[in-house]
Motif scaffolding. Structure first.
Motif, PDB file in Angstrom:
ATOM      1  N   VAL A   7     -53.517  75.818  -8.430  1.00 55.39           N
ATOM      2  CA  VAL A   7     -53.358  74.624  -7.587  1.00 55.39           C
ATOM      3  C   VAL A   7     -51.937  74.591  -7.014  1.00 55.39           C
ATOM      4  O   VAL A   7     -51.731  74.219  -5.856  1.00 55.39           O
ATOM      5  CB  VAL A   7     -53.665  73.334  -8.387  1.00 55.39           C
ATOM      6  CG1 VAL A   7     -53.352  72.093  -7.568  1.00 55.39           C
ATOM      7  CG2 VAL A   7     -55.122  73.311  -8.810  1.00 55.39           C
ATOM      8  N   MET A   8     -50.961  75.035  -7.820  1.00 52.88           N
ATOM      9  CA  MET A   8     -49.586  75.077  -7.320  1.00 52.88           C
ATOM     10  C   MET A   8     -49.462  76.036  -6.139  1.00 52.88           C
ATOM     11  O   MET A   8     -48.890  75.699  -5.098  1.00 52.88           O
ATOM     12  CB  MET A   8     -48.623  75.520  -8.422  1.00 52.88           C
ATOM     13  CG  MET A   8     -47.180  75.501  -7.991  1.00 52.88           C
ATOM     14  SD  MET A   8     -46.139  76.727  -8.798  1.00 52.88           S
ATOM     15  CE  MET A   8     -46.691  78.233  -8.061  1.00 52.88           C
ATOM     16  N   SER A   9     -50.057  77.220  -6.286  1.00 52.86           N
ATOM     17  CA  SER A   9     -49.994  78.203  -5.195  1.00 52.86           C
ATOM     18  C   SER A   9     -50.685  77.665  -3.951  1.00 52.86           C
ATOM     19  O   SER A   9     -50.190  77.818  -2.829  1.00 52.86           O
ATOM     20  CB  SER A   9     -50.649  79.519  -5.626  1.00 52.86           C
ATOM     21  OG  SER A   9     -50.046  79.992  -6.780  1.00 52.86           O
ATOM     22  N   LEU A  10     -51.843  77.043  -4.169  1.00 53.69           N
ATOM     23  CA  LEU A  10     -52.572  76.452  -3.044  1.00 53.69           C
ATOM     24  C   LEU A  10     -51.741  75.356  -2.374  1.00 53.69           C
ATOM     25  O   LEU A  10     -51.640  75.308  -1.143  1.00 53.69           O
ATOM     26  CB  LEU A  10     -53.891  75.841  -3.537  1.00 53.69           C
ATOM     27  CG  LEU A  10     -55.082  76.774  -3.645  1.00 53.69           C
ATOM     28  CD1 LEU A  10     -56.208  76.101  -4.414  1.00 53.69           C
ATOM     29  CD2 LEU A  10     -55.596  77.174  -2.270  1.00 53.69           C
ATOM     30  N   SER A  11     -51.133  74.515  -3.205  1.00 53.22           N
ATOM     31  CA  SER A  11     -50.318  73.414  -2.673  1.00 53.22           C
ATOM     32  C   SER A  11     -49.165  73.968  -1.844  1.00 53.22           C
ATOM     33  O   SER A  11     -48.863  73.461  -0.759  1.00 53.22           O
ATOM     34  CB  SER A  11     -49.755  72.551  -3.805  1.00 53.22           C
ATOM     35  OG  SER A  11     -50.789  72.053  -4.588  1.00 53.22           O
ATOM     36  N   GLN A  12     -48.538  75.022  -2.368  1.00 52.55           N
ATOM     37  CA  GLN A  12     -47.415  75.627  -1.641  1.00 52.55           C
ATOM     38  C   GLN A  12     -47.850  76.110  -0.265  1.00 52.55           C
ATOM     39  O   GLN A  12     -47.177  75.862   0.737  1.00 52.55           O
ATOM     40  CB  GLN A  12     -46.850  76.801  -2.443  1.00 52.55           C
ATOM     41  CG  GLN A  12     -45.781  76.387  -3.413  1.00 52.55           C
ATOM     42  CD  GLN A  12     -44.989  77.557  -3.948  1.00 52.55           C
ATOM     43  OE1 GLN A  12     -45.401  78.707  -3.834  1.00 52.55           O
ATOM     44  NE2 GLN A  12     -43.857  77.275  -4.567  1.00 52.55           N
ATOM     45  N   GLU A  13     -48.993  76.795  -0.234  1.00 56.17           N
ATOM     46  CA  GLU A  13     -49.490  77.324   1.042  1.00 56.17           C
ATOM     47  C   GLU A  13     -49.850  76.191   1.997  1.00 56.17           C
ATOM     48  O   GLU A  13     -49.576  76.253   3.196  1.00 56.17           O
ATOM     49  CB  GLU A  13     -50.701  78.226   0.794  1.00 56.17           C
ATOM     50  CG  GLU A  13     -50.356  79.653   0.479  1.00 56.17           C
ATOM     51  CD  GLU A  13     -49.442  80.296   1.511  1.00 56.17           C
ATOM     52  OE1 GLU A  13     -48.248  80.451   1.204  1.00 56.17           O
ATOM     53  OE2 GLU A  13     -49.900  80.630   2.620  1.00 56.17           O
ATOM     54  N   ILE A  14     -50.495  75.165   1.442  1.00 54.67           N
ATOM     55  CA  ILE A  14     -50.921  74.029   2.273  1.00 54.67           C
ATOM     56  C   ILE A  14     -49.707  73.299   2.864  1.00 54.67           C
ATOM     57  O   ILE A  14     -49.665  73.005   4.057  1.00 54.67           O
ATOM     58  CB  ILE A  14     -51.800  73.063   1.431  1.00 54.67           C
ATOM     59  CG1 ILE A  14     -53.192  73.681   1.247  1.00 54.67           C
ATOM     60  CG2 ILE A  14     -51.911  71.683   2.066  1.00 54.67           C
ATOM     61  CD1 ILE A  14     -54.039  73.010   0.195  1.00 54.67           C
ATOM     62  N   VAL A  15     -48.723  73.051   2.030  1.00 53.62           N
ATOM     63  CA  VAL A  15     -47.538  72.325   2.501  1.00 53.62           C
ATOM     64  C   VAL A  15     -46.771  73.186   3.507  1.00 53.62           C
ATOM     65  O   VAL A  15     -46.335  72.699   4.566  1.00 53.62           O
ATOM     66  CB  VAL A  15     -46.631  71.906   1.312  1.00 53.62           C
ATOM     67  CG1 VAL A  15     -45.341  71.275   1.799  1.00 53.62           C
ATOM     68  CG2 VAL A  15     -47.376  70.935   0.409  1.00 53.62           C
ATOM     69  N   ARG A  16     -46.646  74.455   3.209  1.00 49.01           N
ATOM     70  CA  ARG A  16     -45.951  75.373   4.124  1.00 49.01           C
ATOM     71  C   ARG A  16     -46.632  75.399   5.490  1.00 49.01           C
ATOM     72  O   ARG A  16     -45.980  75.337   6.536  1.00 49.01           O
ATOM     73  CB  ARG A  16     -45.938  76.775   3.502  1.00 49.01           C
ATOM     74  CG  ARG A  16     -45.035  77.727   4.189  1.00 49.01           C
ATOM     75  CD  ARG A  16     -45.202  79.133   3.649  1.00 49.01           C
ATOM     76  NE  ARG A  16     -44.881  80.084   4.685  1.00 49.01           N
ATOM     77  CZ  ARG A  16     -43.655  80.403   5.046  1.00 49.01           C
ATOM     78  NH1 ARG A  16     -42.631  79.872   4.430  1.00 49.01           N
ATOM     79  NH2 ARG A  16     -43.441  81.252   6.027  1.00 49.01           N
TER      80      ARG A  16
END
Lengths: 257, 269
Positions: free
Chosen positions: B114-123
């Protein structure tokens, strides 16, 4: 009330009790305000739990499912048994042990790590994410539809059978339990379900009959939330009592006789 | 004839457990395509006001005005959970606004995926707003997968960073009240959303706005203001309307002494 000796520090068990009591008090100190003791306990808790989970994931997931399988697969490949290396039996059927087929999830995992290693190739991580979300949704949506919609609908309708003993028997209800009270309960449940469901119609304006239904729905929701709140608070208080019992009984050695 | 057809579809469930689900999903997907097609042909769909979602922009604006950060948590479930997926779509909208206003957005994560996904989404959101240089990957960070260690750490972030706005969106367990109370104590405006029925009361009493169950799923479409996406909401409403009618008819028929509807759902008859 008898005050016994505080848990002896000299023994392993006693030392464990003292550390647990100290950390419990550190966490409780947050009730006053943020302070160095809380910070210490917080960081220790996060660090220890992270380390614990890394170890668990390595020994329970990564090693048996990935490393061991790849080792077996490469061994079979070294022996010239290509089919076995890729988890296929002599007839070409897929075996339970994936061996080198695990290279695919390994590759998907490496794609995710590219976010941190190579910004240029980070786009590959989207393949992994798309796979993960796609598979996860495919599993989650039908399960949710079954358990949260169909089974709930079944439960809402079933009790209406209690009005009719033949129907109650064939619906699997105990005729002794199938009473008018159960039917009234089913009626209330139906009103609550229909009105609460109507509250979640987003594309219809809340006017006329729908407005009335929405209001009834909100009342039902709030009553259920109130009941749930009280029930859960009681459960949380029992957790607090458990911690206080530890502090008073096990650490301080206070017993009530 | 309709009964026979329905019965045929639902009979599969009795044997294999998938018939009714398949049937309902087919209906839902058909409705989705129907409304999507209408949207593409220019139809516009109206949605009633959802207070919690109307407050999202206001809450982000408040953080900007105060020069403070926004804290967003996606809950304590993995990316396979529906509430987490819904939360990630809302995160995308929040990140876009935060990027546009130059407001710091912190996302403490419970799950590494979820952290990796969040990073990609926010980026991606920062990229879309042309603010990719302002994106700080370190603000979307992993804590731990231990429930109360995560809670303690997020509480620590709350009291030290004192964000002006807190979003608690996703699936939560016993930590819900601890997080919401701490957010409340620092004076943050809090918007929560979950489909965890047992945790909703805690959010209702301690947050400024709470998205209840379905409202969380509707959030992404609501915030997008795009007819194509809103058409999915229309399809959801169609599904709910069908269920509403099914429940009403089913109750009447069952009350009359028939077990036909119970049979359709695979109850023991």
């Amino acid at each position: 009330m008898i005050l016994n000796l505080i848990a002896p520090l000299g023994t392993t068990e006693g030392l464990g009790i003292w550390i647990a009591a100290f950390l419990t008090l550190c966490i409780f100190s947050f009730l006053y305000k943020d302070n160095p003791f809380y910070k210490f306990a917080e960081h220790l808790f996060v660090g220890v739990s992270s380390g614990y989970y890394i170890s668990i994931y390595y020994w329970n997931t990564l090693k048996p499912n990935m490393i061991d399988e790849l080792v077996k697969g490469f061994k079979a490949l070294g022996q010239g048994n290509t089919q076995k290396a890729f988890g296929l039996d002599e007839s070409g059927a897929v075996m339970a042990e994936p061996h080198l087929r695990m290279l695919i999830p390994l590759m998907l995992g490496i794609f995710i790590l590219l976010i941190f290693i190579s910004r240029k190739n980070a786009w590959l991580s989207r393949i992994s994410f798309a796979w993960y979300i796609g598979v996860a949704s495919g599993i989650a949506i039908p399960t949710a539809m079954s358990t949260r919609v169909l089974l709930q609908a079944q439960g809402s309708i079933r009790d209406f059978c209690s009005y009719n003993s033949d129907c109650a028997t064939s619906a699997g209800l105990d005729p002794q339990v199938a009473t008018t009270a159960l039917w009234i309960n089913a009626f209330l449940l139906l009103i609550g379900t229909l009105s609460a469901l109507a509250y979640f119609f987003f594309s219809l304006p809340s006017k006329g009959a729908l407005k009335v239904m929405n209001k009834v729905g909100i009342y039902f929701l709030m009553i259920s939330f109130g009941a749930s709140f009280g029930y859960t608070v009681m459960a949380r208080i029992s957790l607090l009592i458990g911690r206080l019992q530890f502090l008073f009984y096990e650490w301080l050695g206070i017993t009530i006789s | 004839m309709i009964f026979n057809f329905l019965n045929l579809m639902f009979q599969i469930q009795i044997k294999e457990g998938t018939g009714p689900v398949f049937f309902v999903l087919v209906l839902f997907v058909a409705a989705l395509f129907f409304f999507l097609d209408k949207a593409r042909k220019g139809a516009t769909f109206k949605i009633r006001k959802i207070a919690g979602l109307d407050a999202v922009n206001e809450a982000i604006g408040r953080a900007t005005e105060m020069g403070k950060s926004i804290l967003y948590t996606t809950g304590l479930e993995t990316a396979s959970h529906i509430a987490t997926i819904a939360s990630l779509t809302i995160l995308s909208r929040v990140a876009k606004r935060a990027a546009r206003y130059g407001t710091r957005l912190q996302v403490p994560s419970f799950d590494p995926i979820v952290m990796s996904l969040s990073q990609e989404i926010v980026r991606e959101s920062y990229l879309e707003e042309g603010m990719v240089d302002s994106f700080k990957g370190d603000d979307i960070f992993y804590l731990t997968q231990e429930q109360f260690a995560y809670t303690a750490a997020v509480e620590g972030v709350l009291v030290r960073e004192k964000p002006a706005t807190v979003f608690l969106m996703g699936y939560f367990y016993a930590e819900s009240l601890l997080l919401a109370e701490t957010g409340n104590s620092i004076g943050a405006i809090q918007i929560a959303g979950t489909d965890a029925v047992t945790q909703l009361p805690f959010f209702i009493v301690s947050c400024d706005y709470t998205l209840i169950g379905e409202e969380l799923y509707a959030a992404s479409a609501y915030l997008s203001e795009d007819s194509n996406i809103i058409s999915s909401l229309k399809a959801q409403d169609f599904g709910k309307a069908l269920l509403w009618i099914f429940l009403l008819l089913g109750s009447i028929v069952t009350f009359a002494g028939s077990t036909k509807f119970l049979s359709l759902l695979g109850a023991s008859t």
